[in-house]
Write an enzyme that holds these catalytic residues in place. Structure first.
Site, PDB file in Angstrom:
ATOM      1  N   PRO A  74       3.190  -0.643  -8.348  1.00  0.00           N
ATOM      2  CA  PRO A  74       3.171  -2.098  -8.320  1.00  0.00           C
ATOM      3  C   PRO A  74       3.445  -2.808  -6.941  1.00  0.00           C
ATOM      4  O   PRO A  74       4.845  -2.427  -6.967  1.00  0.00           O
ATOM      5  CB  PRO A  74       3.630  -2.616  -9.790  1.00  0.00           C
ATOM      6  CG  PRO A  74       4.284  -1.872 -10.338  1.00  0.00           C
ATOM      7  CD  PRO A  74       4.184  -0.509  -9.544  1.00  0.00           C
ATOM      8  N   ASP A 126      -4.592   7.517   6.029  1.00  0.00           N
ATOM      9  CA  ASP A 126      -5.206   6.852   5.038  1.00  0.00           C
ATOM     10  C   ASP A 126      -5.812   5.374   5.470  1.00  0.00           C
ATOM     11  O   ASP A 126      -5.163   4.521   4.622  1.00  0.00           O
ATOM     12  CB  ASP A 126      -4.259   6.723   3.580  1.00  0.00           C
ATOM     13  CG  ASP A 126      -4.968   6.451   2.611  1.00  0.00           C
ATOM     14  OD1 ASP A 126      -6.229   6.627   2.588  1.00  0.00           O
ATOM     15  OD2 ASP A 126      -4.470   6.108   1.672  1.00  0.00           O
ATOM     16  N   GLY A 136      -0.821  -6.575  -6.994  1.00  0.00           N
ATOM     17  CA  GLY A 136      -1.669  -5.346  -6.966  1.00  0.00           C
ATOM     18  C   GLY A 136      -1.117  -4.295  -7.219  1.00  0.00           C
ATOM     19  O   GLY A 136       0.307  -4.149  -7.230  1.00  0.00           O
ATOM     20  N   GLY A 196      -0.084  -0.765  -5.111  1.00  0.00           N
ATOM     21  CA  GLY A 196       0.002   0.196  -3.952  1.00  0.00           C
ATOM     22  C   GLY A 196      -0.219   1.462  -4.048  1.00  0.00           C
ATOM     23  O   GLY A 196      -0.345   1.848  -5.123  1.00  0.00           O
TER      24      GLY A 196
END
Ligand SMILES: *[C@@H]1O[C@H](CO)[C@@H](O)[C@H](O)[C@H]1NC(C)=O
Ligand SMILES: *[C@@H]1O[C@H](CO)[C@@H](O)[C@H](O)[C@H]1NC(C)=O
Ligand SMILES: *[C@@H]1O[C@H](CO)[C@@H](O)[C@H](O)[C@H]1NC(C)=O
Ligand SMILES: *[C@@H]1O[C@H](CO)[C@@H](O)[C@H](O)[C@H]1NC(C)=O
Ligand SMILES: *[C@@H]1O[C@H](CO)[C@@H](O)[C@H](O)[C@H]1NC(C)=O
Ligand SMILES: *[C@@H]1O[C@H](CO)[C@@H](O)[C@H](O)[C@H]1NC(C)=O
Ligand SMILES: CC(=O)N[C@H]1CO[C@H](CO)[C@@H](O)[C@@H]1O
Length: 808
Positions: free
Chosen positions: A504, A616, A498, A500
């Site tokens: 990637p 976050d 995926g 980040g």
């Protein structure tokens, strides 16, 4: 008639000389038609070196190698098939398409060894140069380095020859280092390795397997700080090159340097070409060359007995050990540092300490360097980087080890000392920094890794922490790019897990079978570099079962990679918000995940040494291991709080809509309580299996938080949970959790509980107060709120920018 004869005569002369030239020309070259058999040799054009087959010592095995031509004592400087010897004399050396050099067992047999080819050429030839370098290139191109498709100087065995580039080429991925022979009659790789290590300011290090034995010392612009300056003759050339493409050491002072099977390195020069060698210098030269003999803050002086003592203003840590001549415990400060108000003392004429945890800047002055060091509480020493022109700055973090005193040359080191130790004379070196922002301190913390940060093609480095350090928890490994490349099948698409925060993420498997996740910094991302650095700084220092673990890093060429333990169950959002997998998450699993995240966050806020605000926290940043234990990841935006600071303000609001607290999204104020808000949102998402942002309900226009709040007010909290997942025996725990979640998302930060209370309340302890109105509960776009009149974040008066949006 006369003229005709003359022409004829000249033609013959020309033919003879051409023929002569041609045969002479092939004496140092092998082409793809000829091959070199055992017993035959080629000699470099000036007669310096010879290539052929040999047997070392009393061994009967055959190897292809290079030695000095015309010297009775056959000193081998390079071996091709060091690991795969020939067992008889039928071997051949061939040059093959598309530019490979191979050793075959016989004319038609299998290959035992082959050079590594990166480029192909039409008519490959191998040529032995007078430097001792065996090169493969196209027959029709010039003899310059750019044209070589392969050269033995890139793959030395145990011998350095003049002009070899010793170190790293980041473009080709070639790392040039020496590995000693196993024994005098066996050129196979032995235990001793000399190589350039990239952690901090690059250094040349001798290791026996993984144990560090000796360090040349840092390059100071003229020589390695552990060596006296040997330049005197203008034809001598020594250099240390460090730019974005390569880091290497190169010289022509000695005629060869060989690392012997015993681990001793010897520098040799010719007495004269036909005579013996003279040993110029031995490494390690004496006891004080043993790595870190005297421990931290100890200093080794070979003329003293005992050789070890503590630096002035330091005292032995383990006095009994020192009496028994075990100095490895090192020394402690007489007076502890206090971060602010410390000063420096100059320690003259020493070999500079191990620079694995160092940071350099090539343009700062010595004074600026001192100021930079004082700004960071972890900085322990500084000095000039380049003594030849007095420029540059090198700063050390953490304990100073492997210092020795040198009577000739040696450098000055400025070591940080508590103000009370300075006395009036020390005052002049004392530089006070009025205030120190904690964020600055942390960014420069430098306790982490080597980072080659490229800005406008200039290389600057932050410090490295990839060593075996005493506190196990911050141990990080430095991976070679080749290993990661192999582990991820060359960053193959099908290995991609995926995207980040800054690039990637790939899955990989190390040769030992360990599964890893590799996060790659996108090369174009400038902001990514800051986040990458941030991640490294924080995560290297943190260890908790609910935080994802960083195994190491790899910084090589253009690649900046972080290597983590692999999480087989991916991220929480992928399971939680998917209808099929979401149903597999029963309440006990969800509650386990909520508790794990709470404990991870509590550790960040209170128990870790750094007091960190994540900034976050969201479902996609929670990873799940094989037992569904949650692990908080992505510290790219984290901030640390020093002392008793509780909040800070930023103009660059980063985070994700739907998880951001109102005071942060609107005014840029962040504190542990803004993380608590995000946790509350996350908790409600886990309970409900719904995203806060994008939540919709037929009855109202509230988001998930608002929905939960309205049900709570009506004492219908349990309806937050999908009907299919409601279980009577879980009911009290579910309602309690929602209540805690709503406390966390209250509008006023002061009303929100701390993570320690959250953990207690979830654990069914303590009294739970009633929840007040949450922040951001009515709207889908949180910035359109009573806190701001502007509907566009970027236009708001305080320059609010939201640089990161959740794509979903
Ligand atoms: C070769 O010499 C080594 C010592 O250098 C000795 O240990 C070994 O036994 C010898 N081998 C043979 C086959 O003579
Ligand atoms: C060459 O070596 C191969 C093994 O690689 C062997 O089978 C073959 O017999 C050898 N040929 C000769 C002519 O010795
Ligand atoms: C060999 O000598 C050169 C100077 O000619 C020096 O730079 C190098 O560090 C020496 N190497 C060893 C291992 O002593
Ligand atoms: C080489 O050195 C030896 C003594 O070191 C001397 O006898 C000999 O003449 C020298 N040879 C040449 C060619 O210079
Ligand atoms: C210095 O700090 C350590 C703990 O960090 C403490 O054990 C020691 O007593 C302190 N020494 C002095 C002189 O204050
Ligand atoms: C905490 O803050 C106060 C002022 O708000 C300050 O006087 C005090 O020195 C600080 N304490 C620490 C340990 O930083
Ligand atoms: C919910 C889920 O996907 N669980 C998986 C977590 O990982 C383990 C081991 O890989 C699997 O067995 C589970 O099915």
């Amino acid at each position: 008639m006369d003229a005709t004869w003359k022409v004829f005569f000249l033609l013959i002369l020309l033919l003879i000389s051409l023929n002569f030239y041609a045969s002479f020309g092939t004496a140092d070259t092998i082409n793809s038609i000829q091959s070199l058999r055992d017993g035959e040799t080629i000699v470099s054009s000036g007669g310096m070196f010879e290539l052929g087959f040999f047997s070392p010592g009393n061994s009967t095995k055959r190897y292809v190698g290079i030695w000095y031509h015309g010297i009775s004592d056959q000193t081998i400087v390079w071996v091709a098939n060091r690991e795969s010897p020939l067992t008889n004399q039928a071997g051949v050396l061939k040059v093959m398409q598309p530019g490979l050099l191979v050793v075959l067992v016989n004319d038609t047999g299998e290959a035992l060894w082959s050079s590594k080819g990166s480029r192909s050429v039409h008519t490959p030839v191998a040529r032995l140069l007078d430097s001792g370098n065996l090169v493969v290139k196209d027959a029709n191109v010039d003899d310059v380095e750019e044209n070589y498709v392969w050269q033995s100087f890139d793959y030395p065995t145990d011998t350095y020859l003049p002009r070899m580039k010793f170190g790293w080429n980041f473009l080709t991925g070639v790392d040039i280092y020496l590995v000693a022979w196993k024994a005098d009659n066996d050129p196979a790789p032995g235990e001793f390795i000399y190589g350039m290590e990239l952690s901090g300011y690059p250094q040349i290090v001798l290791r026996r397997n993984t144990v560090e034995l000796n360090r040349f010392g840092t390059w100071n612009g003229i020589y390695f700080s552990g060596f006296p300056d040997v330049r005197g003759n203008p034809t001598y050339y020594m250099d240390f090159v460090m730019d974005k493409n390569e880091v290497y050491y190169q010289e022509n002072v000695i005629d060869k340097f060989r690392l012997f099977p015993s681990g001793v390195g010897k520098n040799f020069t010719w007495v004269n070409r036909t005579q013996e060698w003279e040993v110029y210098m031995d490494r390690p030269a004496d006891n004080c060359d043993s790595y870190s003999l005297c421990g931290a803050y100890g200093i080794c002086n070979i003329q003293n007995s005992p050789a070890c003592s503590c630096l002035d203003r330091f005292v032995p840590k383990d006095s009994e050990g020192w009496i028994k001549a075990d100095w490895s415990g090192g020394c402690n400060r007489r007076m502890n540092l206090s971060c602010q108000g410390d000063g420096f003392i100059k320690y003259p004429r020493i070999k500079l300490p191990d620079a694995k945890n160092s940071w350099i800047n090539q343009s700062m002055t010595l004074t600026e360097c001192g100021v930079e060091c004082l700004k960071n509480c972890f900085c322990t020493a500084y000095t000039q980087l380049n003594i030849s022109d007095g420029s540059g700055c090198i700063i050390w973090f953490g304990d100073l080890v492997d210092i020795r005193s040198l009577n000739v040359d040696g450098q000055d080191l400025y070591i940080r000392i508590a103000s009370s130790e300075l006395g009036s004379r020390g005052m002049k070196r004392r530089i006070l920094i009025a205030s120190l922002t904690s964020a600055m301190g942390v960014i420069l913390l430098g306790v982490s890794l080597v980072l080659f940060i490229r800005k406008r093609n200039k290389v600057s480095m932050t410090a490295g922490k990839c060593k075996e350090s005493k506190d196990k928890e911050s141990e990080l490994t430095f991976f070679k790019l080749a290993i990661i490349h192999k582990a991820t099948n060359g960053f193959a698409m099908e290995k991609k897990l995926g995207e980040g925060g800054f690039g990637p993420v790939y899955k990989g498997v190390l040769v030992e079978g360990q599964e890893i996740a590799v996060k790659q910094l996108a090369r174009t991302s400038m902001q990514g570099i800051d986040e990458f650095k941030n991640e490294v700084i924080f995560i290297a220092k943190l260890q908790h079962r609910n935080l994802v673990r960083l195994l190491g890093c790899c910084i090589q060429g253009d690649e900046n990679l972080l290597i983590y333990e692999y999480m087989p169950n991916k991220s929480l959002d992928m399971i939680l918000f998917d209808e099929t997998t979401g149903d597999l998450l029963d309440w006990p699993k969800r509650f386990h995940i909520i508790n794990g995240i709470a404990r991870g966050l509590l550790y960040l806020h209170q128990d870790s040494r750094l007091r960190i605000i994540h900034r976050d926290l969201k479902a996609s940043n929670i990873l799940l291991d094989s037992d569904m234990n949650p692990k908080i990841s992505d510290f790219g935006m984290a901030r640390s709080f020093g002392g008793n600071e509780t909040e800070a303000k930023t103009h660059r609001v980063v985070g994700t809509y739907g998880y951001m607290s109102p005071e942060y999204a609107v005014d840029g104020i962040f504190s542990v309580k803004s993380d608590v808000f995000s946790f509350g949102v996350l908790l409600l998402e886990i309970v409900s299996g719904k995203r806060n942002r994008g939540f919709s309900h037929s009855d109202h226009h509230l988001n998930l938080v608002g929905h939960a709040w309205s049900l709570y007010k009506d004492e219908r909290s349990h309806e937050v949970v999908e009907a299919s997942l409601r279980n009577p025996q879980d009911l009290t725990q579910v309602i309690r959790s929602i209540h805690v979640g709503l406390l966390c998302v209250q509008q006023n930060p002061e009303d929100r509980p701390s993570m320690s209370s959250v953990v207690l309340m979830l654990g069914n302890e303590g009294v739970i107060p009633g929840a007040k109105q949450p922040g951001f509960f009515t709207e889908r776009e949180p910035v359109v709120s009573q806190y701001s009149t502007s509907t566009h974040a970027t236009n708001s008066p305080n320059q609010l920018t939201i640089t990161k949006l959740d794509p979903r």
